[in-house]
Write an enzyme that holds these catalytic residues in place. Structure first.
Site, short mmCIF file in Angstrom:
data_model
loop_
_atom_site.label_atom_id
_atom_site.label_comp_id
_atom_site.label_asym_id
_atom_site.label_seq_id
_atom_site.Cartn_x
_atom_site.Cartn_y
_atom_site.Cartn_z
N GLU A 252 0.82 -1.21 0.00
CA GLU A 252 0.00 0.00 0.00
C GLU A 252 0.86 1.26 0.00
O GLU A 252 0.57 2.23 -0.72
CB GLU A 252 -0.92 0.01 1.23
CG GLU A 252 -1.83 -1.20 1.34
CD GLU A 252 -1.26 -2.31 2.21
OE1 GLU A 252 -2.02 -2.87 3.02
OE2 GLU A 252 -0.05 -2.61 2.08
N CYS B 93 0.07 0.87 7.86
CA CYS B 93 -0.40 1.29 6.53
C CYS B 93 -1.67 2.12 6.63
O CYS B 93 -1.92 2.99 5.79
CB CYS B 93 -0.66 0.06 5.68
SG CYS B 93 0.83 -0.81 5.17
N SER C 184 17.44 -40.56 11.35
CA SER C 184 17.44 -41.06 12.73
C SER C 184 18.83 -41.37 13.25
O SER C 184 19.18 -41.04 14.39
CB SER C 184 16.57 -42.32 12.84
OG SER C 184 15.25 -42.03 12.45
N GLY D 37 9.60 -40.86 0.42
CA GLY D 37 9.09 -42.17 0.05
C GLY D 37 7.89 -42.54 0.90
O GLY D 37 7.42 -41.78 1.74
#
Length: 379
Positions: A64, A96, A239, A312
């Protein structure tokens, strides 16, 4: 995203056209506005656009204000079209709403309220108090979709997670190897793969499992060539810290690879990865696997708004079971892998999850089905 503000009483073709332009401008902030929302603004006087603007994070100024500064005195009495409620609070920039009021704009047409429940509606209220006519609701669905990742994050401080998968018509995620024949690498068409690159460009992070890295030596990069403010963060669930030091992922690391693990983050392996530029973070979890919800919370704390899950079957299944998936995009290629019946079947570890708000698109010879597991506003 909340859109329950005063709706336009009579929407003209002109209003629709200028709001469409504001949305088009907002999209220019893709990969440039995050962690802020994408916003576009158009100032119109006597049916003609006199100034435009869109937001990028590094430029700081909101859409704006960019448009108002370009219009200068011509903004007096104009209509401002914007896809998101103008902010009424100070942050990296001033509000704004005050700039709009000071410019003597006569009318503001906004698509939706700010999704942040702490400030939603306050911008509209300030503008109305100043005598500015405010309307909202025009192109609300498109505006919500555009900033669905921001809405998810600002409400829950968690990123929007999109699961992307490619399959043959008989449900295979990978093509089988044929004895005596070269391995066919891609399931989907070139057009589908280009769309996946666009999806990566629109995301803050890409998440995969160590199995995908070991099997494919994947790079997981944004190869669109389009500008982005932050590098695509490449995240691996690993992991036991099996990520090979000579993998493409590690060799191309430029502080954009994050490994989430249950293994010790002070081990010799962890130190070697860090020397290569990889960040290693140990997460809580049950048994050997890191908790996926903790992984998503970790990314949210880093102001990651959107995550593309490219993995996967094992990680996809775990992600759905953990409830971290918000959106699904599946590309179906007109191919049959002809797997044996025993391998083609599997037992799901979670109830069948219906998708909502389905849409179907075509990319080359492939079909892509998109649906939502839950809305972007749910906590």
């Amino acid at each position: 995203m909340n859109t329950v503000a005063a709706k336009p009483s009579a929407t003209s073709i002109e209003d629709c056209a200028f709001m469409d332009r504001a949305l088009e401008l907002a999209r220019r902030g893709e990969a440039l506005a995050s962690p802020n929302p994408m916003v576009g603004a158009v100032l119109v006087c006597h049916g003609r656009a006199i100034a435009e603007g869109f937001h990028t994070y590094d430029a700081k100024q909101h859409a704006e204000v960019v448009a108002l500064e370009a219009a200068k005195q011509a903004a007096r009495g104009a209509t401002l079209y914007v896809n998101l409620e103008p902010c009424s609070h100070s942050g990296r920039t001033g509000p704004c709403t005050q700039a709009i009021i000071a410019a003597s704009v006569a009318r503001v047409v906004a698509a939706v309220e700010d999704p942040n429940p702490a400030v939603a509606g306050q911008g509209f209220a300030q503008l109305r108090s100043a005598g500015i006519r405010v309307e909202s609701g025009l192109r609300a669905e498109q505006a919500c979709r555009l900033n669905e990742a921001f809405a998810r994050w600002v409400v829950s401080r968690r990123p929007l997670v999109t699961l992307k998968s490619a399959m043959t018509l008989d449900g295979r995620l990978a093509l089988p190897k044929r004895r005596g024949k070269p391995q066919e690498r891609w399931i989907t068409s070139e057009a589908s793969r280009a769309e996946v690159q666009r999806m990566r460009h629109a995301s803050d992070a890409i998440l995969t499992g160590i199995g995908t890295i070991v099997a494919d030596d994947a790079l997981l990069t944004d190869r669109t060539g389009l500008p982005r403010r932050r590098k695509l963060l490449r995240v691996v669930m690993d992991s036991r810290l099996r990520l090979p030091l000579n993998s493409k992922l590690v060799r191309t690391c430029e502080e954009d690879v994050l490994v989430l693990t249950r293994a010790s983050d002070t081990s010799t392996r962890a130190r070697a990865l860090r020397r290569a530029g990889v960040e290693v973070v140990r997460l809580p979890g049950r048994g050997a696997r890191p908790d996926l919800r903790a992984a998503i919370e970790e990314l949210g704390q880093r102001e990651i708004l959107s995550v593309l899950l490219e993995a996967g079957a094992t990680l996809n299944d775990a992600a759905i079971t953990a409830g971290i998936v918000d959106k699904v995009r599946v590309f179906y290629a007109p191919k049959l892998a002809l797997a044996s019946p025993g391998r083609a079947r599997g037992r799901a570890s979670h109830p069948v999850q219906p998708l909502e708000d389905l849409s179907i698109s075509r990319f080359g010879s492939d079909l892509m089905i998109e649906g939502y597991v839950r809305g972007p506003d749910s906590k």
